[in-house]
Design a protein around this motif. Sequence first.
Motif, PDB file in Angstrom:
ATOM      1  N   SER A 290       0.832  -1.211   0.000  1.00 40.79           N
ATOM      2  CA  SER A 290       0.000   0.000   0.000  1.00 40.79           C
ATOM      3  C   SER A 290       0.863   1.257   0.000  1.00 40.79           C
ATOM      4  O   SER A 290       0.555   2.238  -0.678  1.00 40.79           O
ATOM      5  N   LYS A 291       1.959   1.218   0.783  1.00 37.92           N
ATOM      6  CA  LYS A 291       2.823   2.395   0.887  1.00 37.92           C
ATOM      7  C   LYS A 291       3.492   2.747  -0.435  1.00 37.92           C
ATOM      8  O   LYS A 291       3.766   3.916  -0.689  1.00 37.92           O
TER       9      LYS A 291
ATOM     10  N   THR B 223      -2.579   4.588  -4.059  1.00 36.23           N
ATOM     11  CA  THR B 223      -3.076   4.574  -2.689  1.00 36.23           C
ATOM     12  C   THR B 223      -2.742   5.899  -2.026  1.00 36.23           C
ATOM     13  O   THR B 223      -1.600   6.334  -2.052  1.00 36.23           O
ATOM     14  N   HIS B 224      -3.757   6.528  -1.442  1.00 35.55           N
ATOM     15  CA  HIS B 224      -3.549   7.845  -0.840  1.00 35.55           C
ATOM     16  C   HIS B 224      -3.602   7.808   0.685  1.00 35.55           C
ATOM     17  O   HIS B 224      -3.474   8.839   1.321  1.00 35.55           O
ATOM     18  N   THR B 225      -3.762   6.614   1.264  1.00 40.75           N
ATOM     19  CA  THR B 225      -3.868   6.516   2.719  1.00 40.75           C
ATOM     20  C   THR B 225      -2.568   6.088   3.376  1.00 40.75           C
ATOM     21  O   THR B 225      -2.377   6.326   4.552  1.00 40.75           O
ATOM     22  N   HIS B 226      -1.690   5.434   2.656  1.00 39.47           N
ATOM     23  CA  HIS B 226      -0.403   5.000   3.191  1.00 39.47           C
ATOM     24  C   HIS B 226       0.700   5.617   2.338  1.00 39.47           C
ATOM     25  O   HIS B 226       0.573   5.697   1.123  1.00 39.47           O
ATOM     26  N   HIS B 227       1.789   6.022   2.983  1.00 44.81           N
ATOM     27  CA  HIS B 227       2.916   6.604   2.252  1.00 44.81           C
ATOM     28  C   HIS B 227       4.214   6.103   2.859  1.00 44.81           C
ATOM     29  O   HIS B 227       4.337   5.976   4.077  1.00 44.81           O
TER      30      HIS B 227
END
Length: 149
Positions: free
Chosen positions: A35-36, A41-45
Amino acid sequence: MNILDAAYHTVHDFLGGASALASRLGIKSPAVLNSKVNPNTHTHHITLLEAVKLMEITGDYRILQEMCARLGKVAIDLPDIPESQRDTSLMDTFLCIGIKKGDISALFKEMMADGRITQGEALDMARVIHEMHKALSELNQQVQSCVHP
């Protein structure tokens, strides 16, 4: 390619992919790492420290190269000179001072843009100057500890 794609490919091109890398990066699960590094994906970085560790583990510097390309810079390998025994903590402290000087300069430019200085701007400037003083003091201590008798 862009920075986000470089992070994605760094993970997915590594033998074993996210499954092999997640625990070595201190990330709870391969799914979280996926996800990162997923550009959609905009919720995990991925954090900067995770990106550096990822490059250290994989030996894949596409993230760094894409950052440099975006900023109009280049990254080159430093020569390995064993007799130099570079003290990276001293060098990091020295470079930190340059960054803090940049912070002061940027804040000064912003503060002077309207031709007047507010109390809040003066407090902000005092804060960054204080941080510079701390960094200079730390550099002084590190340099003194490196002095050969």
